[in-house]
Scaffold this active site. Sequence first.
Site, PDB file in Angstrom:
ATOM      1  N   GLU A 176       1.008  -1.076   0.089  1.00  0.00           N
ATOM      2  CA  GLU A 176      -0.039  -0.029  -0.068  1.00  0.00           C
ATOM      3  C   GLU A 176       0.986   1.184  -0.064  1.00  0.00           C
ATOM      4  OE1 GLU A 176      -2.752  -0.123   3.206  1.00  0.00           O
ATOM      5  OE2 GLU A 176      -3.602  -2.020   2.338  1.00  0.00           O
ATOM      6  N   ASN A 304      -5.753  -4.911  -2.012  1.00  0.00           N
ATOM      7  CA  ASN A 304      -6.190  -4.891  -1.013  1.00  0.00           C
ATOM      8  C   ASN A 304      -7.425  -4.133  -1.145  1.00  0.00           C
ATOM      9  OD1 ASN A 304      -3.709  -6.048  -0.054  1.00  0.00           O
ATOM     10  ND2 ASN A 304      -3.177  -4.287   1.185  1.00  0.00           N
ATOM     11  N   TYR A 306     -11.279  -3.125   1.107  1.00  0.00           N
ATOM     12  CA  TYR A 306     -11.893  -3.093   2.261  1.00  0.00           C
ATOM     13  C   TYR A 306     -13.363  -2.346   2.261  1.00  0.00           C
ATOM     14  CZ  TYR A 306      -7.766  -4.418   5.148  1.00  0.00           C
ATOM     15  OH  TYR A 306      -6.479  -4.854   5.444  1.00  0.00           O
TER      16      TYR A 306
HETATM   17  O1  IFM Z   1      -3.851  -2.946   9.267  1.00  0.00           O
HETATM   18  C1  IFM Z   1      -3.879  -2.278   7.883  1.00  0.00           C
HETATM   19  C2  IFM Z   1      -2.612  -2.912   6.989  1.00  0.00           C
HETATM   20  O2  IFM Z   1      -1.328  -2.711   7.751  1.00  0.00           O
HETATM   21  C3  IFM Z   1      -2.642  -2.387   5.839  1.00  0.00           C
HETATM   22  N1  IFM Z   1      -4.029  -2.464   5.218  1.00  0.00           N
HETATM   23  C4  IFM Z   1      -5.073  -1.933   5.898  1.00  0.00           C
HETATM   24  C5  IFM Z   1      -5.024  -2.500   7.344  1.00  0.00           C
HETATM   25  C6  IFM Z   1      -6.281  -2.352   7.940  1.00  0.00           C
HETATM   26  O3  IFM Z   1      -6.404  -0.648   7.948  1.00  0.00           O
END
Ligand code: IFM
Length: 478
Positions: A176, A304, A306
């Site tokens: 990220e 990633n 969310y």
């Molecule tokens: O905890 C983080 C991780 O370090 C990187 N991606 C998102 C996660 C949740 O915020």
Amino acid sequence: MSTSADEKENAMPRTLPEGFVWGAATASYQIEGAVNEDGRGPSIWDTFSHAPGNTLNGDTGDVAADHYHRYEQDLDLLKELGVGAYRFSIAWPRIQPTGSGPAVQAGMDFYSRLVDGLIQRGIAPVATLYHWDLPQALEDAGGWPARDTALRFGEYAELVVGALGDRVHQWTTLNEPWCAAYLGYAAGVHAPGRREPAAALAAVHHLNLGHGLAGVAVRELAPTALLSVTLNLHVHHAASDSPADVEAVRRLDAVGNRAFLGPMLDGEYPGDLIEDTMAVTDWSFVRDGDLAVTPVPLDNLGVNYYTTGLAQQWDGHSPRVRADGHGDSGASPWVGAEDVDFLPQSGLHTAMGWKVEPAGMTELLLRTAKRYPGLPLMVTENGAAFDDAVDDDGAVHDAERASYVARHVDAVAAAIEQGADVRGYFVWSLLDNFEWAYGYDRRFGIIRVDYDTQERTWKDSARTYQRMVATNAVPDLD
Ligand code: IFM
């Protein structure tokens, strides 16, 4: 077929393709602790978390989940979970305490034992070289906005890959970089806490360059290992179909997604990104030859996912709305798109305030697959923080997290059915851990960590995930 038969078929649990990789993920600073052991130097997160006011409750990663001492036990958890792969990160300051010079043997030995422990248990090691713990000495010399940091990162990669090489199944250069650059150098809500938009864009470029240099090191030193990078690609929808809102989404896409996809996969920065940010920087930090290094060929792209965001162009006079879930420092991470508002959304949200929207996962995977045909995708993080309650019997009945994970894997399966080549899914996270500026207050683990005793307890979500791994399918949770 009758309607009821149709409904039944639609309700059937989806299966994943044969060979689908099931995994769990963590990151060094979030779980290891042992920050002063075996020669480890300070990272920007040690400094940032120890400075007053930067993290909730003043939490730091000093002890975290004490994984540095308990890794064998944690590897046993992975084995019991049944996952085929474990994604962890290597702490740069354990290898090079000041970010340059020879490797500290004790630091390297830790990761070597970890890798061997995984292999002994039949679990493929997936190692990330950078998950945000920059050696403080490099920040003191300018951090990611300074070109030298990218060069040092390339050297660090050579040391690590040279030592662990092909024992690691897959190398991931960066995790990220969006967060590292924009939350760290523009919004200032992550280490090193700077609020300098121009520096953030320089950081973007040097992270991209560092990715390329590290990737070249992997290709040379570990020719049989897979190479990837993990991006947190954003899914934003326009609040209306007005040209201004649609344009707002385009700008977010440029600065949030294509600022990395462009140099890493196409070998160029998007022209609209350069235009959007002209008032901030002239991009003169991009030197001749850099964009020949950044598009190092990848075996897969780590994604990633969310949540999704709802974007609206600010009209210039209404009160600002900030619901992008990236802290409220007052400084925007969206360089060049600071005048975009993020509207609150209805429906279920996690403890991070992130809207639960599995359909966004399918959308993102399909969109990325369409844009980069032939490049396999891997979901390298997905999971949820919820306020877990420990029952009288000590169990954690985290139905919301179990449902979140199942629904998102289902969304991955849907993307695969519609043609996306998605090779695996890593749940975030194996363990409760240090959630950056939110400290220990937000729990993402499928395994609970009692921070007083360091006891690990299986949550219901871990059992659900274990069942998914064993059956290669999404369970019907109703
Ligand atoms: O905890 C983080 C991780 O370090 C990187 N991606 C998102 C996660 C949740 O915020």
